[in-house]
Design an enzyme around this catalytic site. Structure first.
Site, PDB file in Angstrom:
ATOM      1  N   HIS A 173     -18.596 -16.730 -45.172  1.00 32.08           N
ATOM      2  CA  HIS A 173     -19.079 -18.097 -45.402  1.00 32.08           C
ATOM      3  C   HIS A 173     -20.592 -18.097 -45.667  1.00 32.08           C
ATOM      4  O   HIS A 173     -21.392 -18.220 -44.735  1.00 32.08           O
ATOM      5  CB  HIS A 173     -18.755 -18.981 -44.198  1.00 32.08           C
ATOM      6  CG  HIS A 173     -17.305 -19.328 -44.104  1.00 32.08           C
ATOM      7  ND1 HIS A 173     -16.768 -20.463 -44.659  1.00 32.08           N
ATOM      8  CD2 HIS A 173     -16.267 -18.651 -43.553  1.00 32.08           C
ATOM      9  CE1 HIS A 173     -15.462 -20.495 -44.450  1.00 32.08           C
ATOM     10  NE2 HIS A 173     -15.129 -19.399 -43.783  1.00 32.08           N
ATOM     11  N   CYS A 196     -13.657 -17.571 -48.757  1.00 27.21           N
ATOM     12  CA  CYS A 196     -12.710 -17.463 -47.648  1.00 27.21           C
ATOM     13  C   CYS A 196     -11.284 -17.811 -48.069  1.00 27.21           C
ATOM     14  O   CYS A 196     -10.595 -16.981 -48.637  1.00 27.21           O
ATOM     15  CB  CYS A 196     -13.184 -18.314 -46.463  1.00 27.21           C
ATOM     16  SG  CYS A 196     -12.350 -17.877 -44.910  1.00 27.21           S
ATOM     17  N   GLU A 222     -22.373 -20.396 -46.895  1.00 28.68           N
ATOM     18  CA  GLU A 222     -23.000 -21.696 -46.638  1.00 28.68           C
ATOM     19  C   GLU A 222     -23.546 -21.814 -45.226  1.00 28.68           C
ATOM     20  O   GLU A 222     -24.421 -22.657 -44.955  1.00 28.68           O
ATOM     21  CB  GLU A 222     -22.003 -22.830 -46.904  1.00 28.68           C
ATOM     22  CG  GLU A 222     -20.878 -22.981 -45.903  1.00 28.68           C
ATOM     23  CD  GLU A 222     -19.672 -22.112 -46.195  1.00 28.68           C
ATOM     24  OE1 GLU A 222     -18.611 -22.345 -45.569  1.00 28.68           O
ATOM     25  OE2 GLU A 222     -19.768 -21.186 -47.036  1.00 28.68           O
TER      26      GLU A 222
END
Length: 241
Positions: A210, A116, A212
């Site tokens: 993202h 990002c 994660e």
């Protein structure tokens, strides 16, 4: 795997003027990012934005670098005035801190994963520019959307797929692609979602989304962290031979 043998991954911390539980400012990294590195068999260590040494010296003893998401890149770095929606880092030197480490990691031959903000900063540091504020109805704001990966790219090989849904919550995007970078992932609306170095010798994956957010449940997203840790382990073993 014990921490003494796990590849050491440098993770840049974001200086924040306010962190829950602290009286004053602090340095933060999303726990999900750190857990994803640990799940891949690596040992993440957070680097603070201030340091008296040079970037290369800071990476001594590390096997890889991860630059996660965070505040907007200062538009002055790509020759633009500030849009009213642009929210830069609390610490003015945050961009320089992370940009220096990105460049140093490439010089040292360390594998890099940029997420990002890290993805956008990488593009800017290669002479690219950003769209400072996407339309309010953009599918990239707080949603999940599809991304198509370029065939035979390092990213597609690492993730083992040609397309997948991704967690997205960015209000800026890449405008002009930086020199020496190759687009290897796009959204359905044409927004650039992934970059790699045009130099095949540079081990770097840079993504807008993202991973994660869902890496604990989605092996395709976890594969990005696995790629970083596996390449970091290989680099360390090569140095020790």
């Amino acid at each position: 795997m014990s921490s003494s043998t796990a590849p050491r991954i440098a993770v840049t911390g974001m200086w924040s003027n306010r962190i829950h539980g602290l009286r004053f400012d602090g340095s933060a990294v999303a726990a999900a990012v750190l857990r994803s590195v640990i799940r891949a068999g690596g040992e993440p260590l957070t680097l603070f934005a201030e340091h008296p040494g040079e970037p290369e010296s800071r990476l001594h003893g590390f096997d890889g670098l991860l630059v996660p998401g965070g505040s907007d890149v200062d538009p002055a770095r790509y020759g633009q005035g500030r849009h009213e929606a642009t929210a830069t880092a609390d610490f003015p030197e945050q961009d320089e801190f992370e940009a220096g480490l990105l460049a140093a990691a490439v010089r040292l031959g360390l594998p890099v994963l940029a997420i990002c903000r890290g993805f956008q900063l990488l593009n800017v540091e290669h002479g690219g520019t950003l769209v400072q504020d996407l339309p309010s109805d953009s599918p990239h704001r707080d949603s999940v959307h599809e991304v198509t990966l370029r065939d035979e790219s390092r990213l597609a090989a690492a993730m083992g797929v040609g397309s997948l849904p991704v967690s997205s919550y960015h209000h800026q995007s890449i405008d002009r692609v930086g020199d020496g970078l190759t687009v290897v992932g796009t959204a359905e609306d044409g927004v650039v979602e992934a970059l790699e170095s045009a130099d095949p010798g540079v081990e770097m994956l840079a993504i807008q989304w993202h991973p994660e957010d869902s890496s604990a449940e989605d092996p395709r997203q976890q594969a990005l962290f696995q790629w970083l840790v596996d390449r970091a382990r290989a680099k360390r073993e090569a140095r020790n031979d």
